[in-house]
Design an enzyme around this catalytic site. Structure first.
Site, PDB file in Angstrom:
ATOM      1  N   GLY A  71       0.788  -1.221   0.000  1.00  0.00           N
ATOM      2  CA  GLY A  71       0.000   0.000   0.000  1.00  0.00           C
ATOM      3  C   GLY A  71       0.821   1.272   0.000  1.00  0.00           C
ATOM      4  CG  ASN A  77       5.643   0.239  -0.751  1.00  0.00           C
ATOM      5  OD1 ASN A  77       6.535  -0.228  -1.438  1.00  0.00           O
ATOM      6  ND2 ASN A  77       4.371   0.057  -1.005  1.00  0.00           N
ATOM      7  CG  ASP A  78       5.002  -4.530   0.007  1.00  0.00           C
ATOM      8  OD1 ASP A  78       4.971  -3.501  -0.712  1.00  0.00           O
ATOM      9  OD2 ASP A  78       4.205  -5.475  -0.133  1.00  0.00           O
ATOM     10  N   GLY A 125       0.086  -7.849  -8.179  1.00  0.00           N
ATOM     11  CA  GLY A 125       0.244  -6.499  -8.722  1.00  0.00           C
ATOM     12  C   GLY A 125       1.712  -6.227  -9.017  1.00  0.00           C
ATOM     13  CB  CYS A 178      -4.761   2.338  -8.721  1.00  0.00           C
ATOM     14  SG  CYS A 178      -4.590   2.849 -10.444  1.00  0.00           S
ATOM     15  CB  CYS A 217      -1.543   1.010 -14.131  1.00  0.00           C
ATOM     16  SG  CYS A 217      -2.512   2.351 -13.450  1.00  0.00           S
ATOM     17  CD  GLU A 222      -1.119  -3.435  -9.601  1.00  0.00           C
ATOM     18  OE1 GLU A 222      -0.123  -3.103  -8.934  1.00  0.00           O
ATOM     19  OE2 GLU A 222      -2.270  -3.435  -9.138  1.00  0.00           O
TER      20      GLU A 222
END
Ligand SMILES: [Zn+2]
Length: 260
Positions: free
Chosen positions: A8, A46-47, A75, A111, A116, A118
């Site tokens: 996120g 963020n990861d 994603g 989103c 995108c 993604e």
């Protein structure tokens, strides 16, 4: 001392998750919750940001100063490390390379936008293309692997068929790899990183994805004839990369707060 990497859009340094396209997080004060619950200082990022930090420290070129990481799974996440530090932009919401627009009229993205990166090159995209292919050929391998139901084809089904050598599935990998390479070419044109790392579940398919990605990256990057391309490689740290990065970040923040 606690370090967290989470999916996120995470505000920095406040550690509030503003939004996550593929789950239900909305305005979650994660850093505040964890500090109240444990009494320990906590950093939340963020990861993919922390994964990039981990690969910069312990990856295939340990100590590389400038690195771009893309996590290719359901994603597409992104992390940028410049000068050995995570680049986050003004509020922490930067580096979202999965949501650069490739095609404004393209497929819908989680989103809310369309086209995108993604939506064109992730596991979600692979599943969508796989369902289309299975509907067009209900007798094919993709539909068969999904129990005969084209609607049940997902990215994992396509990956399995491609590993078995199914030409339709391999063609779909070529399609998403094409878009991934175009996206990476544009990002390299802007950022000129020293190393590009692909991580995440779909990256573990290896050359199935890497080969078409490299081909279009090399075709579309700016001034190809006049530059040495950065290496485009798979991550070295595997599924624990986010945890390793969260720990590195926590230690970095502790030592910089001790210096202050
Ligand atoms: Zn998007």
């Amino acid at each position: 001392l606690i370090g967290v990497g989470t999916a996120g859009l995470v505000e920095w340094p406040g550690g509030r998750i503003r939004f996550a396209p593929n789950n239900a997080f909305r305005n979650v004060e994660l850093k505040v919750y964890l500090e109240q619950a444990t009494g320990l200082p906590t950093v939340v990022d963020n990861d993919a940001n922390v994964a990039a930090l981990a690969e910069a420290h312990f990856g295939i070129e340990p100590g590389v100063r400038d690195l771009m990481l893309l996590t290719i799974g359901t994603g597409i996440g992104g992390g940028l490390v410049f000068g050995g530090q995570i680049f986050r932009g003004r509020t922490g919401l930067g580096a979202e390379v999965g949501h650069i627009i490739m095609e404004p009229d393209g497929p819908a993205c989680g989103c809310g936008n369309r086209g995108c990166l993604e939506a064109m090159a992730s596991g979600i995209a692979l599943g969508r293309l796989g369902r289309e292919a299975a509907l067009a050929n209900p007798e094919g391998r993709l539909a068969c692997l999904a129990g005969g139901d084209p609607q049940r084809v997902n990215g994992e089904v396509v990956s399995r068929a491609a590993r078995e050598g199914d030409q339709t599935a391999r063609g779909l990998f070529a399609q998403i790899g094409f878009w991934l390479g175009v996206g990476i070419a544009s990002l390299v044109t802007v950022l000129d990183p020293g190393l590009i790392v692909l991580a995440g579940g779909l990256a573990s398919t290896g050359e199935l994805l890497l080969k078409p990605t490299r081909a279009s990256f090399e075709q579309y990057v700016f001034a190809r004839a006049y530059r040495d391309l950065p290496q485009l490689a798979l991550g070295r740290l595997g599924p624990d990369v986010g945890m390793i990065g969260a720990a590195v970040l926590a230690l970095q923040e502790q030592s910089s707060s001790q210096r202050r």
